[in-house]
Design an enzyme around this catalytic site. Structure first.
Site, PDB file in Angstrom:
ATOM      1  N   ASP A 192       2.723   5.439  -6.954  1.00  7.88           N
ATOM      2  CA  ASP A 192       3.986   5.302  -6.230  1.00  7.88           C
ATOM      3  C   ASP A 192       5.200   5.143  -7.118  1.00  7.88           C
ATOM      4  O   ASP A 192       6.333   5.189  -6.643  1.00  7.88           O
ATOM      5  CB  ASP A 192       3.922   4.085  -5.301  1.00  7.88           C
TER       6      ASP A 192
ATOM      7  N   HIS B 290      -2.653  -2.207  -9.848  1.00 13.47           N
ATOM      8  CA  HIS B 290      -3.594  -1.593  -8.914  1.00 13.47           C
ATOM      9  C   HIS B 290      -4.869  -2.414  -8.920  1.00 13.47           C
ATOM     10  O   HIS B 290      -5.275  -2.913  -9.964  1.00 13.47           O
ATOM     11  CB  HIS B 290      -3.890  -0.147  -9.337  1.00 13.47           C
TER      12      HIS B 290
ATOM     13  N   HIS C  98       0.874  -1.189   0.000  1.00 15.10           N
ATOM     14  CA  HIS C  98       0.000   0.000   0.000  1.00 15.10           C
ATOM     15  C   HIS C  98       0.905   1.231   0.000  1.00 15.10           C
ATOM     16  O   HIS C  98       1.667   1.439  -0.933  1.00 15.10           O
ATOM     17  CB  HIS C  98      -0.931  -0.117   1.210  1.00 15.10           C
TER      18      HIS C  98
HETATM   19  N1  ACO Z   1       4.386  -7.007 -10.679  1.00 12.53           N
HETATM   20  C1  ACO Z   1       4.251  -8.201 -11.294  1.00 12.53           C
HETATM   21  N2  ACO Z   1       3.094  -8.857 -11.364  1.00 12.53           N
HETATM   22  C2  ACO Z   1       2.032  -8.300 -10.801  1.00 12.53           C
HETATM   23  C3  ACO Z   1       2.111  -7.049 -10.157  1.00 12.53           C
HETATM   24  C4  ACO Z   1       3.342  -6.398 -10.119  1.00 12.53           C
HETATM   25  N3  ACO Z   1       3.465  -5.223  -9.513  1.00 12.53           N
HETATM   26  N4  ACO Z   1       0.869  -6.732  -9.668  1.00 12.53           N
HETATM   27  C5  ACO Z   1       0.069  -7.735 -10.009  1.00 12.53           C
HETATM   28  N5  ACO Z   1       0.758  -8.689 -10.696  1.00 12.53           N
HETATM   29  C6  ACO Z   1       0.219  -9.916 -11.301  1.00 12.53           C
HETATM   30  C7  ACO Z   1      -0.066 -10.950 -10.252  1.00 12.53           C
HETATM   31  O1  ACO Z   1       1.040 -11.804 -10.036  1.00 12.53           O
HETATM   32  C8  ACO Z   1      -1.236 -11.661 -10.856  1.00 12.53           C
HETATM   33  O2  ACO Z   1      -0.765 -12.498 -11.877  1.00 12.53           O
HETATM   34  P1  ACO Z   1      -1.430 -13.966 -12.105  1.00 12.53           P
HETATM   35  O3  ACO Z   1      -2.828 -13.661 -12.555  1.00 12.53           O
HETATM   36  O4  ACO Z   1      -0.577 -14.615 -13.133  1.00 12.53           O
HETATM   37  O5  ACO Z   1      -1.376 -14.645 -10.773  1.00 12.53           O
HETATM   38  C9  ACO Z   1      -2.031 -10.563 -11.540  1.00 12.53           C
HETATM   39  O6  ACO Z   1      -1.046  -9.569 -11.867  1.00 12.53           O
HETATM   40  C10 ACO Z   1      -3.104  -9.950 -10.668  1.00 12.53           C
HETATM   41  O7  ACO Z   1      -2.492  -9.503  -9.464  1.00 12.53           O
HETATM   42  P2  ACO Z   1      -3.181  -9.495  -8.048  1.00 12.53           P
HETATM   43  O8  ACO Z   1      -2.138  -9.613  -6.992  1.00 12.53           O
HETATM   44  O9  ACO Z   1      -4.306 -10.474  -8.025  1.00 12.53           O
HETATM   45  O10 ACO Z   1      -3.813  -8.054  -8.059  1.00 12.53           O
HETATM   46  P3  ACO Z   1      -4.340  -7.300  -6.793  1.00 12.53           P
HETATM   47  O11 ACO Z   1      -5.435  -6.409  -7.258  1.00 12.53           O
HETATM   48  O12 ACO Z   1      -4.645  -8.211  -5.674  1.00 12.53           O
HETATM   49  O13 ACO Z   1      -3.074  -6.436  -6.327  1.00 12.53           O
HETATM   50  C11 ACO Z   1      -1.560  -4.694  -5.956  1.00 12.53           C
HETATM   51  C12 ACO Z   1      -2.947  -5.069  -6.470  1.00 12.53           C
HETATM   52  C13 ACO Z   1      -1.407  -5.128  -4.487  1.00 12.53           C
HETATM   53  C14 ACO Z   1      -1.418  -3.173  -6.007  1.00 12.53           C
HETATM   54  C15 ACO Z   1      -0.490  -5.385  -6.857  1.00 12.53           C
HETATM   55  O14 ACO Z   1      -0.631  -4.936  -8.174  1.00 12.53           O
HETATM   56  C16 ACO Z   1       0.934  -5.148  -6.345  1.00 12.53           C
HETATM   57  O15 ACO Z   1       1.408  -5.889  -5.493  1.00 12.53           O
HETATM   58  N6  ACO Z   1       1.632  -4.095  -6.873  1.00 12.53           N
HETATM   59  C17 ACO Z   1       2.955  -3.774  -6.395  1.00 12.53           C
HETATM   60  C18 ACO Z   1       2.845  -2.977  -5.099  1.00 12.53           C
HETATM   61  C19 ACO Z   1       2.367  -1.573  -5.323  1.00 12.53           C
HETATM   62  O16 ACO Z   1       2.845  -0.863  -6.210  1.00 12.53           O
HETATM   63  N7  ACO Z   1       1.427  -1.134  -4.477  1.00 12.53           N
HETATM   64  C20 ACO Z   1       0.900   0.238  -4.517  1.00 12.53           C
HETATM   65  C21 ACO Z   1      -0.539   0.233  -4.874  1.00 12.53           C
HETATM   66  S1  ACO Z   1      -1.120   1.865  -5.025  1.00 12.53           S
HETATM   67  C22 ACO Z   1      -1.345   2.348  -3.465  1.00 12.53           C
HETATM   68  O17 ACO Z   1      -1.586   1.642  -2.538  1.00 12.53           O
HETATM   69  C23 ACO Z   1      -1.201   3.756  -3.232  1.00 12.53           C
END
Ligand code: ACO
Length: 430
Positions: free
Chosen positions: A364, A308, A267
């Site tokens: 971010d 996201h 987050h």
């Molecule tokens: N890098 C690589 N792969 C990713 C990323 C990433 N940053 N984010 C999602 N994926 C992939 C997952 O592995 C998944 O792949 P799969 O379908 O083959 O298993 C798919 O994309 C869907 O991802 P989820 O984790 O199910 O998506 P979710 O909506 O739960 O997660 C989140 C959202 C937590 C923001 C995620 O994208 C992430 O971890 N990003 C990196 C951390 C980040 O930048 N957070 C800031 C968010 S903005 C904020 O809070 C202000």
């Protein structure tokens, strides 16, 4: 066409018509769907609230597919261009842009509440020099509950407004002192002559000069970053604020929890994680290898600052931030990590893995580069996020309290543990 959903329960053959309102059905309407009279009724199973609206809200609107973000109806791009943080906070909290008179009164109230109780200072001094500033921040916000007992009167409007003034005004002071603490410098008291952001920079960076002069370009850039971070509807920390607040505890206690949720690397801690990632990659030449490791899922590697839950297109805040980065770098010089970030983005926006999963840069991805160029250590990044998000947290908390449909938050579970069994005396256990 009627706005109903017809469900047939194939266990019983019974048919149910459920009303649809605002694209939702009420989960409690499913309770009438029973296989037997003593059955509890159907529930929805939705870990991580992937498809559950927890409230009706009039604060922030996001269209994740189109990349639209509105505060009280106003587009984020226009607010970033025309407004300032304090005005935007007013808008988020009270629903309308302030008149000139309201703005003046609001700024005066906030300026008058920037001081921290001397005992709060002592409390902060108790932390180790290397304590993470976010740990200091969230503990101090929670501790304020003990300093303002009137905050318990959560249904008293003037009391709520007092805590709103205190929280918006004091979070920069807490954040700045947490920073000064970590580098062993004396705390700087607020200066009422300065703007909200100017005063914050003064408390962070003033040394022995009589009047600290923050660079106006950097002051404005930080203010815009504050606007961009002020609210983002039902994210993890806001949901925490609403959930804790639903027990009717005071807003300081609820906000300590919200700040704790923000601290996590998925987050508000993501901007810190982005910088660590860019440092670890180290050079543009190593970007393809890093992308390969992310795609293979090796050691849980993720491209931090990408993806996201709601945005499935370019985060509109990231677009504004990228523009600000260019302006900031004209003053501070280019952050050497920028080249790595741009290359990561270039590859990711073309790569099938990221394209098919609709993973775009989020807020971010570039904010950390700006913060670092402005002289902030990475540990301060989530704290810089928490300052403006205070406006969103309080607005959402108040909306929840005044919503007659809201009750104490208490989800259901699907129990998967052992069925009832008799206690086994210690000597008889295998
Ligand atoms: N890098 C690589 N792969 C990713 C990323 C990433 N940053 N984010 C999602 N994926 C992939 C997952 O592995 C998944 O792949 P799969 O379908 O083959 O298993 C798919 O994309 C869907 O991802 P989820 O984790 O199910 O998506 P979710 O909506 O739960 O997660 C989140 C959202 C937590 C923001 C995620 O994208 C992430 O971890 N990003 C990196 C951390 C980040 O930048 N957070 C800031 C968010 S903005 C904020 O809070 C202000």
């Amino acid at each position: 066409m009627t706005d109903t959903l017809t469900i047939v329960d194939n266990r019983t053959g019974k048919k149910y018509d459920l009303p649809i309102q605002d694209g939702t059905i009420r989960a409690v309407d499913l309770r009438q769907v029973k296989a037997a009279p003593d059955d509890f009724g159907l529930m929805t199973y939705d870990p991580a609230f992937m498809n559950t609206a927890n409230c009706r809200s009039a604060i922030t609107y996001i269209d994740g597919d189109k990349g639209i973000l509105l505060y009280r109806g106003y587009p984020i791009e226009q607010l970033a261009e025309e407004s300032d943080y304090l005005e935007t906070a007013y808008l988020i909290l009270f629903g309308e842009l302030p008149t000139a008179q309201q703005q003046q009164a609001w700024a005066r109230e906030i300026t008058n509440h920037t001081m921290l109780h001397e005992n709060i200072k002592k409390l902060m001094e108790g932390f180790q020099y290397d304590a993470h500033p976010m740990a200091i921040f969230l503990s101090t916000v929670g501790a304020m509950s003990g300093f303002y007992p009137d905050a318990k009167h959560v249904f008293d409007k003037p009391a709520r407004l007092r805590q709103t003034h205190r929280l918006i005004a004091k979070v920069p002071s807490i954040a700045a002192w947490a920073y000064r603490h970590s580098i062993g410098r004396p705390y700087v008291y607020p200066d009422n002559d300065l703007s909200f952001t100017g005063n914050f920079l003064n408390m962070l960076f003033k040394m022995t000069e009589l009047k600290y002069q923050a660079n106006p370009v950097l002051t404005r850039a930080l203010d815009v970053l504050f606007i961009l971070h002020a609210d983002h509807e039902q994210n993890c920390s806001t949901t925490t604020m609403r959930t804790i607040g639903s027990s009717q505890v005071d807003p300081y206690s609820a906000m300590a929890g919200a700040a704790a949720a923000l601290y996590g690397p998925l987050h508000g801690g993501a901007n810190e994680a982005v910088l660590r990632m860019l440092n670890e990659i180290g050079s543009v030449a190593r970007v393809p290898d890093f992308i390969k490791r992310v795609k293979s899922g090796e050691a849980g590697n993720r491209l931090m600052g990408f993806g996201h839950r709601v945005y499935k297109s370019y985060d509109p805040r990231a677009k504004v931030i990228k523009r600000i980065a260019d302006i900031v770098f004209t003053v501070t010089g280019k952050n050497p990590l920028l080249e790595i970030a741009l290359e990561l983005e270039r590859i990711a926006l073309e790569d099938e893995y990221f394209v098919t999963r609709k993973l775009y840069p989020n807020v971010d991805f570039y904010s950390g580069l700006i913060y670092q160029a402005m002289g902030f250590p990475v540990e301060m990044f989530p704290v810089l996020f928490a300052i403006p998000r205070t406006a969103g947290w309080i607005a959402q908390w108040e909306e929840m309290l005044l919503d007659p449909e809201q009750k104490i938050a208490r989800p259901r579970q699907v129990y998967i543990g052992p069925v009832q069994r008799p206690y086994i005396p210690r000597e008889k256990r295998a």
